[in-house]
Every structure is written in C-alpha cells, then in structure tokens.
Design a protein around this motif. Structure first.
Motif, mmCIF file in Angstrom:
data_model
loop_
_atom_site.group_PDB
_atom_site.id
_atom_site.type_symbol
_atom_site.label_atom_id
_atom_site.label_comp_id
_atom_site.label_asym_id
_atom_site.label_seq_id
_atom_site.Cartn_x
_atom_site.Cartn_y
_atom_site.Cartn_z
ATOM 1 N N VAL A 156 0.761 -1.310 0.206
ATOM 2 C CA VAL A 156 0.145 -0.444 -0.164
ATOM 3 C C VAL A 156 0.588 1.003 0.359
ATOM 4 N N PHE A 157 0.462 2.694 -0.844
ATOM 5 C CA PHE A 157 1.597 3.454 -1.153
ATOM 6 C C PHE A 157 0.689 4.813 -0.009
ATOM 7 N N LEU A 158 1.171 5.761 0.768
ATOM 8 C CA LEU A 158 -0.253 6.276 1.948
ATOM 9 C C LEU A 158 0.608 8.238 1.268
ATOM 10 N N GLY A 159 0.057 8.756 0.305
ATOM 11 C CA GLY A 159 0.903 9.930 0.220
ATOM 12 C C GLY A 159 0.768 10.926 1.026
ATOM 13 N N PRO A 160 1.597 11.750 0.896
ATOM 14 C CA PRO A 160 1.305 12.753 2.001
ATOM 15 C C PRO A 160 0.917 13.453 2.664
ATOM 16 N N SER A 161 0.909 13.561 3.831
ATOM 17 C CA SER A 161 -0.193 13.858 4.336
ATOM 18 C C SER A 161 -1.938 13.909 3.701
ATOM 19 N N ILE A 173 -3.176 5.936 -1.699
ATOM 20 C CA ILE A 173 -3.696 7.188 -1.691
ATOM 21 C C ILE A 173 -2.916 8.086 -2.468
ATOM 22 N N GLY A 174 -3.201 9.087 -3.060
ATOM 23 C CA GLY A 174 -3.160 10.449 -2.626
ATOM 24 C C GLY A 174 -2.416 11.234 -2.141
ATOM 25 N N ALA A 175 -1.398 12.371 -1.998
ATOM 26 C CA ALA A 175 -1.579 13.843 -0.979
ATOM 27 C C ALA A 175 -2.657 14.221 -0.865
ATOM 28 N N ASN A 176 -3.082 14.319 1.424
ATOM 29 C CA ASN A 176 -4.236 14.887 1.271
ATOM 30 C C ASN A 176 -5.496 14.555 0.968
ATOM 31 N N ALA A 226 -6.455 -0.191 -5.312
ATOM 32 C CA ALA A 226 -7.411 0.900 -6.161
ATOM 33 C C ALA A 226 -6.427 2.596 -6.146
ATOM 34 N N PHE A 227 -7.396 3.192 -6.986
ATOM 35 C CA PHE A 227 -6.230 4.328 -6.989
ATOM 36 C C PHE A 227 -7.236 5.787 -6.331
ATOM 37 N N ILE A 228 -6.789 6.356 -5.379
ATOM 38 C CA ILE A 228 -7.364 7.035 -4.948
ATOM 39 C C ILE A 228 -6.436 9.149 -4.625
ATOM 40 N N GLY A 229 -7.655 9.596 -5.527
ATOM 41 C CA GLY A 229 -6.334 10.972 -6.694
ATOM 42 C C GLY A 229 -6.489 11.812 -5.531
ATOM 43 N N ALA A 230 -4.966 12.936 -5.684
ATOM 44 C CA ALA A 230 -5.470 13.230 -4.570
ATOM 45 C C ALA A 230 -5.783 14.760 -3.966
ATOM 46 N N GLY A 231 -6.114 15.063 -3.217
ATOM 47 C CA GLY A 231 -7.084 15.470 -1.830
ATOM 48 C C GLY A 231 -8.948 15.180 -2.353
ATOM 49 N N ALA A 287 -10.625 0.194 -8.487
ATOM 50 C CA ALA A 287 -11.163 1.665 -8.829
ATOM 51 C C ALA A 287 -9.919 2.677 -9.158
ATOM 52 N N LEU A 288 -10.557 4.004 -9.622
ATOM 53 C CA LEU A 288 -9.951 5.489 -9.724
ATOM 54 C C LEU A 288 -10.375 5.665 -9.817
ATOM 55 N N VAL A 289 -10.363 6.721 -8.621
ATOM 56 C CA VAL A 289 -11.285 8.187 -7.835
ATOM 57 C C VAL A 289 -10.933 9.651 -7.694
ATOM 58 N N VAL A 290 -11.410 9.882 -8.000
ATOM 59 C CA VAL A 290 -10.700 11.555 -8.057
ATOM 60 C C VAL A 290 -12.543 12.196 -7.302
ATOM 61 N N GLY A 291 -11.985 13.418 -6.255
ATOM 62 C CA GLY A 291 -13.151 14.409 -6.355
ATOM 63 C C GLY A 291 -13.468 14.291 -4.778
ATOM 64 N N ASN A 292 -13.751 15.478 -3.784
ATOM 65 C CA ASN A 292 -14.618 15.253 -2.445
ATOM 66 C C ASN A 292 -16.206 15.578 -2.936
ATOM 67 N N GLN A 340 -15.905 8.278 -8.850
ATOM 68 C CA GLN A 340 -14.968 6.282 -9.545
ATOM 69 C C GLN A 340 -14.650 7.384 -11.222
ATOM 70 N N ILE A 341 -13.791 7.514 -11.492
ATOM 71 C CA ILE A 341 -13.713 8.557 -13.119
ATOM 72 C C ILE A 341 -13.037 6.730 -14.287
ATOM 73 N N GLY A 342 -12.556 5.623 -13.292
ATOM 74 C CA GLY A 342 -12.032 4.811 -14.494
ATOM 75 C C GLY A 342 -11.399 3.492 -13.752
HETATM 76 C C1 LIG Z 1 -6.180 10.380 -10.099
HETATM 77 C C2 LIG Z 1 -5.145 10.910 -10.957
HETATM 78 C C3 LIG Z 1 -3.481 9.804 -10.449
HETATM 79 C C4 LIG Z 1 -5.256 11.131 -12.216
HETATM 80 O O1 LIG Z 1 -4.084 11.363 -13.221
HETATM 81 P P1 LIG Z 1 -4.550 10.945 -14.665
HETATM 82 O O2 LIG Z 1 -4.601 10.065 -15.199
HETATM 83 O O3 LIG Z 1 -2.781 11.924 -15.613
HETATM 84 O O4 LIG Z 1 -5.773 12.320 -15.117
HETATM 85 P P2 LIG Z 1 -5.930 13.365 -15.795
HETATM 86 O O5 LIG Z 1 -4.752 14.552 -15.396
HETATM 87 O O6 LIG Z 1 -5.829 12.696 -17.223
HETATM 88 O O7 LIG Z 1 -7.388 14.043 -15.414
HETATM 89 C C5 LIG Z 1 -7.754 13.317 -16.042
HETATM 90 C C6 LIG Z 1 -9.745 14.505 -15.096
HETATM 91 O O8 LIG Z 1 -9.563 13.619 -13.864
HETATM 92 C C7 LIG Z 1 -9.625 15.577 -13.048
HETATM 93 N N1 LIG Z 1 -8.451 14.783 -11.997
HETATM 94 C C8 LIG Z 1 -7.418 14.321 -11.861
HETATM 95 N N2 LIG Z 1 -6.490 14.273 -10.530
HETATM 96 C C9 LIG Z 1 -7.705 14.946 -10.384
HETATM 97 C C10 LIG Z 1 -7.542 14.824 -8.506
HETATM 98 N N3 LIG Z 1 -7.112 14.056 -8.017
HETATM 99 N N4 LIG Z 1 -9.022 15.999 -8.368
HETATM 100 C C11 LIG Z 1 -9.827 15.827 -8.826
HETATM 101 N N5 LIG Z 1 -10.178 16.318 -10.111
HETATM 102 C C12 LIG Z 1 -8.418 14.990 -10.564
HETATM 103 C C13 LIG Z 1 -8.342 15.812 -14.642
HETATM 104 O O9 LIG Z 1 -9.137 17.553 -14.332
HETATM 105 C C14 LIG Z 1 -9.673 16.032 -15.360
HETATM 106 O O10 LIG Z 1 -10.756 16.304 -15.390
HETATM 107 P P3 LIG Z 1 -11.138 16.990 -16.959
HETATM 108 O O11 LIG Z 1 -11.058 15.686 -17.885
HETATM 109 O O12 LIG Z 1 -12.252 17.361 -16.838
HETATM 110 O O13 LIG Z 1 -10.274 17.483 -17.118
HETATM 111 C C15 LIG Z 1 -3.612 11.716 -10.784
HETATM 112 O O14 LIG Z 1 -4.176 13.686 -10.669
HETATM 113 C C16 LIG Z 1 -3.500 12.618 -9.075
HETATM 114 O O15 LIG Z 1 -4.284 12.999 -8.438
HETATM 115 N N6 LIG Z 1 -2.466 11.344 -8.738
HETATM 116 C C17 LIG Z 1 -1.751 11.237 -7.416
HETATM 117 C C18 LIG Z 1 -0.601 12.332 -7.006
HETATM 118 C C19 LIG Z 1 0.090 12.087 -6.057
HETATM 119 O O16 LIG Z 1 -1.136 12.520 -5.011
HETATM 120 N N7 LIG Z 1 1.491 11.230 -5.701
HETATM 121 C C20 LIG Z 1 1.450 11.084 -4.372
HETATM 122 C C21 LIG Z 1 3.236 11.018 -4.352
HETATM 123 S S1 LIG Z 1 3.929 12.157 -4.966
#
Ligand SMILES: CC(C)(COP(=O)(O)OP(=O)(O)OC[C@H]1O[C@@H](n2cnc3c(N)ncnc32)[C@H](O)[C@@H]1OP(=O)(O)O)[C@@H](O)C(=O)NCCC(=O)NCCS
Length: 193
Positions: free
Chosen positions: A77-82, A112-115, A128-133, A144-149, A153-155
């Motif tokens: 498992v990867f837990l991103g910063p903060s 799990i992405g940063a923040n 699964a992959f949880i986007g930053a924030g 699953a790939l999920v983002v937002g608040n 799921q976006i993919g």
């Molecule tokens: C989720 C993530 C993997 C997606 O990356 P990606 O596949 O390159 O995605 P894209 O940049 O093509 O974005 C696709 C859509 O999702 C949105 N999106 C991407 N990441 C997002 C996030 N974290 N929160 C909200 N929306 C996000 C983009 O704005 C875009 O929206 P649109 O289609 O309306 O323009 C990446 O953005 C992310 O959050 N990675 C985590 C980074 C991190 O925390 N690393 C920690 C170690 S340092």
C-alpha cells in the motif's frame, strides 16, 4: 523485534511494537504500543502510527501521515504525503468514543494520493487509486480510480497504475506490463494467462 531495521535517532518507538527486517523509520516519527510493521516498510518523516495498527509488507508511508487504531494496510500500500485517516464518524470532544473506533482496511497494492481523506469504515479495494485531495465516503472497488470530494469513480487502473481502456469484449491491457484485465458486472479482475 527484529534488530535488522533502521530508525532515525529522533524516532520514538513504544513498547510492544513488532518491526520486521528492512523497515526504515525517518525523522520525528512515533510508533505507539503494539503496532506491527511488516518487512521493508518505509515510514516517512513526522508519521504517527497509533496503538495496534497493522502494516503489511512494503507499505510506503509518506511524510505527515497519522495512521489511527482501526486501520489495516495490506502489502504494497502507498499512503501519499499528508493523507488523512479517521476512526470516529461523529467525534465530540466531550464524549469518549474509544470503544467505537471504526475499522478501515486498505487492501493490497492500493495507492492513496496526497492530501486525500478517508472517512472511516470505507475499505479501499486492492490496487485501487485514490486521487490527490479526494474525500472517500464510500467503499472503493478493486482497481477503481476515484477523484474529488466526495470521491467519484472516473475509471479503472492496472496494478502498475495505468488507466485501463476496455474493448467491446470487456478486455483491457496494461500498457506497461501487457497484463490483461476483464470487466464484468462493473467489477474488474486480472486475467491470469
Ligand atoms: C488521479 C490521477 C492519478 C489522475 O491522473 P491522470 O490519469 O493523468 O488524469 P488526467 O490528468 O488525465 O485527468 C483526468 C480528469 O480527472 C481530473 N483529475 C485528475 N486528478 C484529479 C484529482 N486528484 N482530483 C480531482 N480531479 C482530478 C482532471 O482534472 C481531468 O478532468 P477533466 O477530464 O474534466 O479535464 C492524478 O491526477 C493524481 O491525483 N495522482 C496522485 C498524485 C499524488 O498524490 N502523488 C503522491 C506521491 S508524491
């Protein structure tokens, strides 16, 4: 406890912790009583690991993460910063809810992405992959790939962290490893060939 791990002199390790070989614990981190840290885990700076927490093998914890009692992180498992875990759904300063800590399991290979914030009781599926924030308020399926608040799921993503594009047969290939995945009834599995 294995002696075969590294802890920076500023780290604090309480009684009863089990720390496996190859673990690294960096500046100002605090491991509280009876936590179990699997082989080769990397515990970044300013991390708190609460009593009885279990981390599997090769868990990477980036800086400023608190892992509360009730959280289990499986292997890789990867837990991103903060990023933030929680363990009480309705905290009140004046009400003691220590007996009601909710459980949250982060399954094998998930990132799990940063923040990001995980509202307690919502398990994170394997790989699964949880986007930053993101703010996770529901259980997240495997791959699953999920983002937002609140997180939506976006993919889907492969075990190597690439987006999966499924064809009409419901088959997708990871561009990096060429491993194949199948989607059926809105669930993804890896196909062993
Ligand atoms: C989720 C993530 C993997 C997606 O990356 P990606 O596949 O390159 O995605 P894209 O940049 O093509 O974005 C696709 C859509 O999702 C949105 N999106 C991407 N990441 C997002 C996030 N974290 N929160 C909200 N929306 C996000 C983009 O704005 C875009 O929206 P649109 O289609 O309306 O323009 C990446 O953005 C992310 O959050 N990675 C985590 C980074 C991190 O925390 N690393 C920690 C170690 S340092």
């Amino acid at each position: 406890m294995s002696e075969d791990f590294f802890a920076h002199p500023t780290a604090v390790i309480d009684k009863g912790c089990e720390i496996a070989k190859g673990v690294k614990i960096w500046h100002f981190s605090h491991l509280m009583p009876n936590c179990k840290i699997g082989e080769r885990c990397n515990i970044g700076q300013n991390v708190v690991i609460s009593p009885d927490v279990i981390l599997g093998t090769n868990v990477k914890v980036q800086n400023n993460v608190s892992i509360y009692t009730g959280v289990i992180c499986e292997d890789d498992v990867f837990l991103g910063p903060s990023m933030v875990f929680t363990n009480v759904i309705n905290p009140r300063s004046a009400v003691n809810r220590k007996a009601e800590y909710a459980k949250t399991t982060v399954k094998k290979g998930a990132s799990i992405g940063a923040n990001a914030t995980i509202v307690c009781g919502n398990d994170i599926g394997k790989y699964a992959f949880i986007g930053a924030g993101a703010v996770v308020t529901k259980t997240i399926p495997d791959y699953a790939l999920v983002v937002g608040n609140p997180a939506k799921q976006i993919g889907w993503v492969s075990e190597y962290g690439h987006k999966l594009q499924f064809d009409e047969q419901g088959i997708a290939q990871c561009p990096e490893t060429k491993e194949k995945y199948q989607i059926k009834n809105n669930a993804v599995i890896k196909i062993d060939e």
